[in-house]
Design an enzyme around this catalytic site. Structure first.
Site, PDB file in Angstrom:
ATOM      1  N   ASP A 167     -27.888  10.977  15.672  1.00 40.69           N
ATOM      2  CA  ASP A 167     -27.112   9.944  16.488  1.00 40.69           C
ATOM      3  C   ASP A 167     -28.189   8.895  17.151  1.00 40.69           C
ATOM      4  OD1 ASP A 167     -24.757  11.021  15.885  1.00 40.69           O
ATOM      5  OD2 ASP A 167     -24.866  12.349  17.710  1.00 40.69           O
ATOM      6  N   ASP A 211     -20.924  19.500  24.590  1.00 38.30           N
ATOM      7  CA  ASP A 211     -20.151  19.790  23.389  1.00 38.30           C
ATOM      8  C   ASP A 211     -20.970  20.805  22.472  1.00 38.30           C
ATOM      9  OD1 ASP A 211     -21.772  17.919  22.634  1.00 38.30           O
ATOM     10  OD2 ASP A 211     -20.296  16.744  21.642  1.00 38.30           O
TER      11      ASP A 211
END
Length: 737
Positions: A449, A72
């Site tokens: 993350d 992505d």
């Protein structure tokens, strides 16, 4: 609708291998002293292993061992089966093309194995650039580019659907591209030019998903439509490439609202389609799997397990369906994935009888994450998967199955033993970097993350995995005491508190005994003075609200507000004087300083560039009051008197981030590194003469999109620099010696 532009240019691809060595030519926007040659640099990833969302995997149907993956925000990759690793294909995309590191879709030509196509564009928002199509005749070694006049969304909702790009099986010169907001596009010259398909029945909308997938079933093309309400058409087909119609008899209802992915079994002439109530990867709570007998038009519900039940602990078992892949050699053998199944954990279901019966591969799975131990996320055992929308079955090996997650790509060769198949694929979004002056590790990283990692070696994923106690998601601050490098602090979004400290250089951690109330919802950057006796922690809420700093003198046991600290600024400790701290107020363009160990701050130099929260202040190591201020396109400023006055440097016109490393032999000042511009190119530069002159040290094959977050230079090895990328992990370069 927009008609894409036919503008084209030929580009060199990313590295032909995982490592690139290039002797740079003169020019290219360099400023240098007479007789100074640009150094030859070798660039590699500091290995972590994945850490990002793999949104698509595609095995070539006609070439054994050839596969491609898309991500992505980290570009595209080619699988090298002999070396068992991924080769990055889009590292050549530079600063101005940062938006193209999001891959919306990829396609191969079954009849021409060397051809590869990529549809690029991370965001479809107004502030993002338009998309582009890259096409290659040599499996991604080199590219030709067509810029589009429409936007793509490789990092938006629905990024795991697809593929949205397809080579027409009837004519290799014809390509189809499904967009989110501009309908269906078609090219008849292998992607060189594109035009809107006027007869396509889907009605584009500014906020919709548009075309979610394109797949060929024999000579018939099918297109999924993501903007159905569950009753209106969401799957179209064409038999002649001109006339499109809604597929009759299609499933309806919430569980079949959005077609996510599709795969065709050429032996049985059946098309398998996965559905969900939302495009994912988040927000799905219902879904199904259906197959269409393309010859008769009969639909059959073959959903392995219906969402909506309860788990063993009573939790609601909600999820959608995501990936689907067929076995190219065994009729009726299909693998599908659940998606967004947090209570019972996502799984793959496999059938060998066309969907009459299914087996959960998770139930017998043996996971080995020893190569990337961070995947345990601080637990005893790793989870099988989450955000599973990319699933692929090797057409030459039915037991070679791979699936993407939000952080890795798992693979198996026997349907039981699974391990990350991720070597060479690094997708971390990097936020903080430290290169310690002593100790085992040359690098500590703060990541989006996946928290903080302590890199004992740069060529292997950290053996301890991510920092635990607490486990962090995204990191907001990372700092080391200059004269006490064993002391390190970190801040971010944690599972048990949002701040932690280490007494052994980052090998092990303990949470702060207490944290300010603001830290719960707005943890920001942190600084520690040279001996680690004072901490300054600042806070910026996600909605942009800024707060004063909080100060601790007892290792985070108690905190007090520093009202004179400029709200929301990033604190910086003086590297030589424990009583000095600095902060740059980007709202007013004013440098603030403290000479009482952070108790009070007063304004010093003013009238500097303002208005951008990403301006960065840095301090040269071992020198008190030697400050450097990067203000993006406003240039680079320096103060040698602790911020009382600044001078703008004339050797560059743009500077985004600065770092300092070991001085060159015979030099009296640390080597200075920056991401900036001396003429036309935004690139990575090094100066060995205090920023009087610069040499570019990256090259056109190693650019990695946007690299303006931070860099770090090694204080022990001259020439080594670490680059934080937004999706290609940590890149580190060093001169070829």
């Amino acid at each position: 609708m927009h008609t894409p532009s036919p503008s084209r240019r030929t580009l060199l691809a990313g590295t032909a291998a995982a490592v690139g060595v290039v002797a740079l030519p003169a020019g290219q926007g360099l400023a240098r002293a007479a007789g100074t040659a640009a150094p030859a640099y070798r660039w590699r990833n500091a290995m972590i292993g994945g850490t990002g969302f793999v949104t698509g995997v595609l095995f070539h149907p006609a070439v054994r061992g050839l596969a491609y993956a898309r991500t992505d925000i980290g570009g595209a990759y080619r699988w090298d089966d002999r070396a068992a690793r991924w080769t990055p294909l889009t590292d050549h995309l530079g600063w101005d093309d940062w938006n193209l590191l999001g891959v919306e879709a990829l396609a191969v030509d079954p009849a021409h194995p060397d051809r590869l196509y990529l549809a690029l564009g991370a965001y479809a928002q107004s502030w993002a650039g338009n998309g582009a199509v890259l096409r290659s005749e040599d499996r991604g070694a080199t590219w030709t580019r067509t810029d589009l006049t429409v936007k793509l969304g490789g990092n938006e909702d629905g990024r795991g659907t697809g593929e949205r790009l397809l080579v027409d099986p009837r004519d290799s010169d014809t390509l189809w591209l499904g967009t989110r907001h501009d309908g269906l596009l078609k090219s008849t010259d292998r992607g060189a030019t594109w035009a809107a398909v006027t007869g396509f029945p889907g009605t584009p909308s500014a906020g919709g998903q548009g075309v979610t997938l394109l797949v060929a079933a024999g000579r018939t093309l099918y297109a999924g439509w993501g903007d159905s309400d569950g009753t209106t058409a969401n799957l179209y087909r064409t038999a002649d490439g001109t006339t499109w119609e809604a597929v009759p008899g299609r499933p309806t209802g919430t569980s079949a609202k959005v077609p996510v992915r599709a795969a065709h079994d050429r032996h049985t002439r059946e098309l398998y389609v996965t559905y969900a109530d939302a495009p994912g990867p988040n927000g799905q709570s219902a879904g199904s799997v259906h197959k269409l007998a393309t010859a008769s038009g009969k639909w059959t519900d073959v959903t392995p397990v219906k969402p909506g039940g309860t788990t063993g602990d009573g939790s609601s078992d909600t999820f959608g369906y995501g990936g689907v892949a067929v076995d190219a050699r065994r009729p009726g053998t299909v693998v599908v994935s659940t998606n967004n199944r947090w209570a019972a954990v996502d799984t793959l279901y496999r059938t060998t009888d066309g969907g009459r019966t299914w087996t959960s591969l998770k139930d017998t799975a043996v996971l080995d994450v020893s190569e990337t131990p961070y995947l345990k996320w601080g637990e005893e055992q790793p989870k099988f998967g989450w955000w599973i929308q990319a699933v692929a079955v090797d057409p030459y090996d039915a037991k070679h199955v791979v699936f993407g997650t939000g952080a890795t790509l798992y693979g198996t060769r026997d349907l039981k033993h699974w391990a990350p198949q991720i070597r060479g694929l690094e997708e971390t979004s990097v936020r903080q970097l430290i290169s310690p002056p002593t100790g085992e590790a040359h690098l500590i990283s703060g990541l989006g993350d996946v928290g903080v990692m302590y890199h004992e070696r740069l060529t292997a994923s950290p053996s301890r995995g991510m920092a635990t106690n607490p486990v962090f998601g995204t990191v907001t601050g990372l700092a080391q005491a200059a004269d006490r490098p064993s002391y390190v602090v970190r801040t971010g979004w944690g599972d048990h508190g949002n701040g932690a400290w280490s007494a052994d250089g980052g090998r092990s951690w303990a949470p702060f005994a207490a944290q300010p109330a603001l830290a719960k919802d707005a943890p920001g950057p942190i600084a520690t003075n040279t001996d680690g006796s004072v901490l300054l922690w600042t806070f910026v809420h996600w909605d942009g609200t800024k707060y004063p700093a909080q100060r601790s003198t007892d290792n985070g046991a108690t905190w007090s507000e520093v009202s004179s600290f400029p709200k929301g600024a990033t604190p910086l400790a003086d590297p030589a004087d424990p009583a000095r701290f600095y902060a740059y107020d980007t709202d007013t363009g004013t440098l603030f300083a403290s000479t009482d160990a952070g108790l009070t701050f007063t304004a010093r130099a003013g009238g500097l560039p303002s208005g951008d929260s990403q301006f960065q202040l840095a301090a040269a190591p071992g020198r008190s009051g030697d400050l450097w201020l990067s203000t993006k396109w406003n240039g680079l400023y320096r103060s040698t008197d602790g911020g009382a006055g600044f001078t703008k440097l004339t050797s560059c016109w743009a500077s985004y981030t600065v770092a300092f490393g070991r001085a060159a032999d015979g030099a009296g000042y640390p080597a200075v590194y920056q991401v900036g511009s001396t003429e036309a190119i935004t690139a990575v530069y090094r100066s060995d003469d205090g920023a009087q002159t610069w040499v570019r040290i990256n090259d056109d094959r190693h650019q990695w999109g946007w690299i303006g977050a931070t860099i770090a230079a090694d204080p022990r090895i001259h020439g080594r620099v670490y680059i934080a990328t937004n999706g290609r992990g940590i890149q580190y370069g060093e001169p070829v010696r």
